[in-house]
Design a protein around this motif. Structure first.
Motif, PDB file in Angstrom:
ATOM      1  N   ALA A 500     -27.394  -5.099  -6.958  1.00 14.53           N
ATOM      2  CA  ALA A 500     -27.648  -6.239  -5.847  1.00 14.53           C
ATOM      3  C   ALA A 500     -28.655  -6.810  -6.180  1.00 14.53           C
ATOM      4  CB  ALA A 500     -27.645  -5.531  -4.445  1.00 14.53           C
ATOM      5  N   THR A 510     -25.019  -8.151  -0.393  1.00 12.11           N
ATOM      6  CA  THR A 510     -24.479  -6.892  -0.366  1.00 12.11           C
ATOM      7  C   THR A 510     -22.815  -7.033  -0.942  1.00 12.11           C
ATOM      8  OG1 THR A 510     -23.283  -6.978   1.711  1.00 12.11           O
ATOM      9  CG2 THR A 510     -25.524  -5.982   1.511  1.00 12.11           C
ATOM     10  N   TYR A 532     -32.473   0.160  -0.124  1.00  7.67           N
ATOM     11  CA  TYR A 532     -31.105   0.260  -0.341  1.00  7.67           C
ATOM     12  C   TYR A 532     -30.315   0.787   0.870  1.00  7.67           C
ATOM     13  CZ  TYR A 532     -27.005   0.899  -3.085  1.00  7.67           C
ATOM     14  OH  TYR A 532     -25.540   0.953  -3.702  1.00  7.67           O
ATOM     15  N   ASP A 533     -29.231  -0.204   0.692  1.00 11.26           N
ATOM     16  CA  ASP A 533     -28.207   0.094   2.140  1.00 11.26           C
ATOM     17  C   ASP A 533     -26.801   0.797   1.447  1.00 11.26           C
ATOM     18  OD1 ASP A 533     -26.235   0.073   3.887  1.00 11.26           O
ATOM     19  OD2 ASP A 533     -26.413  -2.063   4.300  1.00 11.26           O
ATOM     20  N   HIS A 536     -23.184  -0.692   2.777  1.00  7.89           N
ATOM     21  CA  HIS A 536     -22.709  -1.979   2.467  1.00  7.89           C
ATOM     22  C   HIS A 536     -22.888  -2.498   0.740  1.00  7.89           C
ATOM     23  CE1 HIS A 536     -23.411  -2.221   6.791  1.00  7.89           C
ATOM     24  NE2 HIS A 536     -22.430  -3.254   6.785  1.00  7.89           N
ATOM     25  N   GLY A 538     -26.260  -2.801  -1.041  1.00  6.27           N
ATOM     26  CA  GLY A 538     -26.880  -3.735  -1.431  1.00  6.27           C
ATOM     27  C   GLY A 538     -28.400  -3.515  -0.835  1.00  6.27           C
ATOM     28  N   ARG A 540     -31.530  -3.788   1.601  1.00  8.67           N
ATOM     29  CA  ARG A 540     -31.749  -4.571   3.027  1.00  8.67           C
ATOM     30  C   ARG A 540     -32.076  -5.815   3.145  1.00  8.67           C
ATOM     31  NH1 ARG A 540     -30.387  -0.015   6.252  1.00  8.67           N
ATOM     32  NH2 ARG A 540     -31.163  -1.328   8.127  1.00  8.67           N
TER      33      ARG A 540
END
Length: 604
Positions: A500, A510, A532-533, A536, A538, A540
């Motif tokens: 990402a 994302t 990091y998410d 989703h 990607g 944040r």
């Protein structure tokens, strides 16, 4: 007379405002705070030896003549704190380890990709920033950090142009250099650190040489600013690579008439499996590995001379001396061929929902594979992925990068190239044409192809490398092939979860948003966070102190195209609308695509 004083007053006010702006961002740089992770984890992408080779092998870049020991001795402008301290450089997004210490390969205790080199016949060690600085990523989650080698970086490296955004490494470095030179107490400390026992004999020489480097930085900052060359702010993890290389190679080095506005920032691409591609660069414009790497080194600051000391164009075998290091560039390339795509770390980011990923596998085959699973061709025993190159009218993403490369023209006639000499270089123009080259109006791709061919040839001769070995170092005996297409390539998606933001310009934060219609994508979002998410896929995007706001309404930043939505295909619509549950299934599959976990998925 009254008019004269009014104009003078306006000029003084403008100058005062500029100085005030510079001082403000010197004292208050807009930088995120750095907090070390609890633990840094590495993936099993290659060996620890390969990692050190990649991180600290020099390319020959020189960063405006800045020396390694100068850089490590710099202080911040208004304190005695070290500019090169790991915790400070980490605030720009450069990668360090918790409690990092100096080592044999990293004696200055600098971030990933900061190293040093000496030119042949010289004892001077220059600061050398390598490809690892821009192509090594890190993801943070719940206090843990995951290093992803070959992934895009998120640092703010390129610009030395003062902006209201602040936060640029280039700006901060120029501020520290200027403070060191003009503050006598600071320069005394700097000189004693750098010179040691040679302080008395070399103090004046050091000051003169330091001023040359400072002037180089200031000249670039002034030139870029007053010409407005980079109107679209790049921010973390982006640079207008072709635009900056072209302005340096054709504008700085040949004639100011060649400067062109560079409004097409692109993300740093990920590098695993790149050596298997038939074409590289976002717009599929280059082929030969050595030429690609020489071009990258020139873009980051390797020296390049077109003219002799009398201002006359270099001719014949004298074309073109440079500081690029062909043996080291090939070593980095060989090392990258051993780099494996990252495997989803279930212990850090969560277990894979295998039944859901199996549904995603079927959706991937239906909606994604046609572009992202390229055919493979055997070329002299090398398996080459034939990437699909998708026209702008189809993919619909921001056109600036592809259009600038196709449209911008440069006058290189001052170099006095002989068409017969060009014909003997290892350069293939695709498609081939019998029309003579117009050296008064040459594209960036063709111009850089011939420049890198001359640089490459000269470097090989200087290194005493015979033609057979040259072919090996070039990479598979490939020529310096270039093509100009208004298009972007679709690459394989192994490890895409770790790369990402998305699209060539990093305008979609994302993978979930990338699978969504443009109307559901963030119009503005914050870049520069490593958080990091894992849902989703990607980084944040919430607001944070020192973050960079990416506005997708600005030219070069558009988040259009690559849409799955209802309506006729084309103009950026590449597939049907995907329902949210289908997007989640695709994301689950993209976590495991191409890796060992994919083999564990149940049949549908």
């Amino acid at each position: 007379m009254r008019l004269f004083y009014r104009v003078l007053l306006m000029l003084l006010v403008a100058l005062g405002a500029l100085i005030g702006l510079i001082l403000y961002f010197t004292v208050h740089p807009k930088l995120p705070e750095y907090s070390a992770p609890q633990q840094l984890h590495y993936l099993d992408q290659w060996s620890a030896v390969d990692r050190q080779i990649y991180y600290f092998t020099p390319q020959g870049t020189q960063v405006k003549g800045l020396r390694y020991d100068w850089f490590t001795a710099l202080e911040l402008p208004f304190s005695e704190q070290s500019f090169a301290a790991p915790d400070y450089l980490a605030r720009f997004g450069f990668l360090v380890e918790p409690q990092q210490k100096a080592s044999a390969t990293n004696p200055g205790n600098l971030p990933v990709g900061f190293t040093r080199h000496q030119n042949p016949g010289s004892h001077i060690e220059y600061l050398d920033i390598t490809c690892a600085a821009c192509h090594t990523g890190e993801l943070r989650y719940k206090g843990q950090a995951l290093r992803v080698d070959g992934a895009p970086a998120q640092h703010v490296l390129p610009s030395s142009v003062p902006t209201l955004q602040g936060g640029s490494f280039g700006q901060a470095l120029v501020a520290s250099l200027a403070a060191t030179y003009y503050n006598p107490w600071k320069f005394e400390r700097f000189a004693r650190t750098v010179l040691g026992d040679n302080y008395e004999q070399q103090h004046k020489q050091l000051r003169a040489e330091f001023k040359v480097s400072l002037d180089n930085f200031l000249a670039v900052a002034w030139n870029d600013t007053h010409r407005g060359l980079y109107p679209t702010l790049e921010g973390p993890g982006r640079t207008d690579a072709f635009g900056r290389i072209a302005n340096a190679s054709f504008g700085d080095a040949i004639t100011p008439d060649n400067y062109r506005v560079a409004n097409a920032p692109v993300d740093y691409p990920h590098l695993w499996d790149m050596w298997t591609f038939d074409w590289v660069q976002w717009n599929a414009s280059a082929k030969q590995p050595m030429a690609r790497n020489i071009g990258e080194a020139l873009g980051v600051g390797a020296t390049l001379n077109f003219f002799d000391s009398h201002g006359q164009p270099l001719q014949g075998d004298a074309r073109y001396p440079s500081s690029v290091r062909v043996h080291d560039l090939h070593l980095i390339e060989e090392t990258l061929q051993r780099l494996k795509p990252p495997v989803w770390p279930e212990a850090l980011f969560g277990q894979i929902d295998r039944p859901l990923a199996a549904k995603g596998r079927a959706l991937f085959a239906q909606n994604c594979a046609a572009c992202h699973v390229p055919p493979v061709k055997d070329e002299d025993g090398r398996l080459v992925q034939q990437l699909r190159v998708i026209p702008l009218a189809v993919i619909g993403t921001d056109p600036n990068s592809a259009n600038n490369i196709a449209d911008n023209r440069y006058d290189v006639s001052a170099l006095q190239w002989d068409p017969a000499e060009l014909a003997n270089l290892n350069v293939n123009l695709v498609p081939a044409s019998d029309e003579p080259l117009n050296l008064h109006s040459l594209s960036v791709a063709k111009g850089l192809a011939y420049i890198t061919a001359f640089v490459e040839k000269h470097a090989y001769v200087q290194a005493g490398i015979d033609p057979q070995e040259q072919a090996r170092l070039n990479g598979y005996g490939l020529p310096i092939a270039v093509q100009e297409v208004r298009a972007y390539k679709a690459r394989p998606l192994e490890g895409i979860w770790a790369t990402a933001p998305f699209l060539h310009n990093g305008s979609v934060p994302t993978l979930y948003q990338l699978l969504s219609p443009q109307s559901e994508r963030d119009e503005t979002f914050y870049r520069g966070s490593f958080e990091y998410d894992p849902r989703h896929l990607g980084y944040r995007t919430e607001a944070f102190d020192g973050g960079f706001v990416l506005d997708t309404r600005i030219s070069g930043n558009h988040n259009s195209g690559h849409e799955f939505r209802a309506g006729p295909l084309g103009n950026g619509v590449i597939g049907r609308l995907l329902q949210p549950e289908e997007r989640w299934a695709l994301l689950e599959y993209l976590k495991v695509l191409g890796g060992p976990l994919e083999q564990q998925l149940p049949p549908l």
